[in-house]
Write a protein that holds these residues in place. Structure first.
Motif, PDB file in Angstrom:
ATOM      1  N   TYR A   1       0.825  -1.209   0.000  1.00 39.12           N
ATOM      2  CA  TYR A   1       0.000   0.000   0.000  1.00 39.12           C
ATOM      3  C   TYR A   1       0.862   1.264   0.000  1.00 39.12           C
ATOM      4  O   TYR A   1       0.356   2.347  -0.280  1.00 39.12           O
TER       5      TYR A   1
ATOM      6  N   PRO B   1       2.605   6.010  -5.601  1.00 40.80           N
ATOM      7  CA  PRO B   1       1.300   6.089  -6.269  1.00 40.80           C
ATOM      8  C   PRO B   1       1.448   6.295  -7.777  1.00 40.80           C
ATOM      9  O   PRO B   1       2.370   6.984  -8.231  1.00 40.80           O
TER      10      PRO B   1
ATOM     11  N   ARG C   1      -3.730  -0.634  -3.775  1.00 40.15           N
ATOM     12  CA  ARG C   1      -4.766   0.399  -3.648  1.00 40.15           C
ATOM     13  C   ARG C   1      -5.926   0.085  -4.591  1.00 40.15           C
ATOM     14  O   ARG C   1      -5.727  -0.227  -5.757  1.00 40.15           O
ATOM     15  N   GLU C   2      -7.147   0.228  -4.066  1.00 37.39           N
ATOM     16  CA  GLU C   2      -8.337  -0.128  -4.840  1.00 37.39           C
ATOM     17  C   GLU C   2      -8.461   0.700  -6.113  1.00 37.39           C
ATOM     18  O   GLU C   2      -8.728   0.162  -7.189  1.00 37.39           O
TER      19      GLU C   2
ATOM     20  N   GLU D   1      -6.195   2.276  -7.783  1.00 34.69           N
ATOM     21  CA  GLU D   1      -5.137   1.968  -8.742  1.00 34.69           C
ATOM     22  C   GLU D   1      -5.374   0.629  -9.418  1.00 34.69           C
ATOM     23  O   GLU D   1      -5.107   0.479 -10.616  1.00 34.69           O
TER      24      GLU D   1
ATOM     25  N   LEU E   1     -10.456   0.676   3.660  1.00 34.08           N
ATOM     26  CA  LEU E   1      -9.796   1.418   2.590  1.00 34.08           C
ATOM     27  C   LEU E   1      -9.127   2.677   3.135  1.00 34.08           C
ATOM     28  O   LEU E   1      -7.993   3.001   2.777  1.00 34.08           O
TER      29      LEU E   1
ATOM     30  N   ASN F   1      -5.886   2.164   4.948  1.00 36.39           N
ATOM     31  CA  ASN F   1      -4.769   1.699   4.120  1.00 36.39           C
ATOM     32  C   ASN F   1      -4.425   2.715   3.038  1.00 36.39           C
ATOM     33  O   ASN F   1      -4.229   2.367   1.879  1.00 36.39           O
ATOM     34  N   GLN F   2      -4.381   3.982   3.429  1.00 35.21           N
ATOM     35  CA  GLN F   2      -3.954   5.061   2.531  1.00 35.21           C
ATOM     36  C   GLN F   2      -4.853   5.188   1.306  1.00 35.21           C
ATOM     37  O   GLN F   2      -4.400   5.528   0.222  1.00 35.21           O
ATOM     38  N   GLN F   3      -6.157   4.908   1.453  1.00 36.29           N
ATOM     39  CA  GLN F   3      -7.071   5.001   0.328  1.00 36.29           C
ATOM     40  C   GLN F   3      -8.230   5.924   0.683  1.00 36.29           C
ATOM     41  O   GLN F   3      -8.394   6.334   1.821  1.00 36.29           O
TER      42      GLN F   3
END
Length: 359
Positions: free
Chosen positions: A96, A100, A227-228, A230, A312, A315-317
């Protein structure tokens, strides 16, 4: 418990160092190939079976703890939690914190007019593509060949732009219908990735409009995108240029829905006009999706929706209610690639559209 807290601190500290993230990313690539090679040989989901055994074991420990009041059962639970957390972080959690995708693209401030222009473009793409797809006796889109679809997605992963992804695609399919598909119907979960076996699972019961993109999304996780949003962007890239019409339509439809959600926050009238402009076949598919969702609504779906949103964000989302990251990736990528789109003139009451290339 002290060891578990120490693990939280350890992985938090490691997440701040590039060398640690690179190490776990490299370890994931090695583990991915090995696990896919091993678990692709099983037709059922080994990861789901592991989850069942783990849950039953924890329940057994909890029952014995409540009945006997013996601390050793609490110790067993905490030892299990430590092992589970450590393996999870090594196999998946640290991914995660990878760079990015948006940092690999040009910086660009997205305007409402650009979102609207792209929405019009994808509306027209979807209307054209939908006319060529296979339907069932009720006029609802249905996927032609699920096995071929999975193969085509893996082939498209090999063709991802180097600027975006340098991850190695696997050569064999390791995505399987979930053993919990009936339960998934009630939760709103379309699919998930098992970091312990590198298997990707999906709900085979979902509407065909969502199925190809869901499979591509879970295979994007398997590729190495945690990441979701991404994973969704990688799935979109796999679909946009695919020769598989089912995959291409599902990816473009996901992009269209995401754009509609984004634009609805600032101009609900425009969003409603786009939806009303769906072709009759697209409206039939949308009605089927709504029927499927309504038939499975309830407390369980609400609970899992809230739980997933919390996961989410932790976890940085952004959480499931925000589509801005995917939309930003989509628009910036199209502009950077000089993709043509429809110009939207908000002053024109007839919503006249002109096909242009972005500057």
């Amino acid at each position: 418990m002290i060891i578990l807290i120490a693990q939280f601190l350890l992985f938090y500290i490691l997440s701040k160092f590039d060398f640690a993230i690179d190490f776990f990313s490299g370890f994931f690539e090695w583990k991915k190939s090995l696990h896919v090679f091993l678990f692709s040989k099983f037709r059922f989901s080994v990861g789901d079976l592991i989850y069942i055994i783990l849950i039953m074991t924890i329940i057994y420990f909890l029952i014995n703890l409540l009945i006997t009041k013996k601390s050793r059962f609490l110790k067993y639970i905490l030892v299990s939690a430590n092992i589970f957390y450590f393996i999870y972080q090594c196999f998946w959690g640290m991914l995660y914190f990878q760079t990015p995708i948006i940092e690999k693209l040009d910086e660009k401030k997205i305007t409402d007019s650009e979102i609207k222009a792209l929405t019009i473009k994808y509306l027209n793409l979807c209307k054209t593509q939908r006319e060529k797809l296979k339907e069932d006796k009720n006029g609802i889109f249905t996927v032609k060949n699920e096995d071929q679809l999975k193969t085509d997605i893996l082939e498209q992963q090999k063709k991802l732009p180097i600027l975006i992804s340098q991850k190695a695609s696997v050569s064999v399919s390791c995505i399987k219908p979930s053993l919990f598909d009936a339960f998934m119907n009630k939760t709103g979960i379309l699919g998930y990735y098992n970091p312990f076996t590198s298997e990707a699972q999906y709900n085979p019961n979902i509407p065909s409009t969502q199925l190809p993109f869901t499979i591509a999304h879970e295979l994007s996780h398997q590729l190495g995108y945690a990441r979701e949003q991404e994973a969704s962007f990688i799935a979109y890239l796999c679909g946009r240029d695919s020769q598989n019409p089912d995959l291409r339509y599902s990816a473009h439809l996901y992009a269209l829905k995401s754009l509609i959600r984004a634009v609805s926050k600032s101009d609900i009238r425009f969003a409603n006009n786009i939806i009303s402009s769906f072709s009759e076949k697209m409206k039939n598919d949308r009605a089927y999706e709504l029927k499927f969702n309504l038939s499975n609504e309830g407390l369980i779906s609400d609970f899992f929706g809230a739980s997933n949103d919390l996961f989410l964000k932790s976890n940085q989302q952004e959480g499931k209610i925000s589509y801005s990251y995917f939309v930003n990736l989509l628009i910036i990528y199209e502009i950077q690639k000089k993709e043509p789109y429809y110009k939207y003139d908000s002053k024109n009451t007839n919503d006249e559209k002109k096909f242009i290339a972005p500057e």
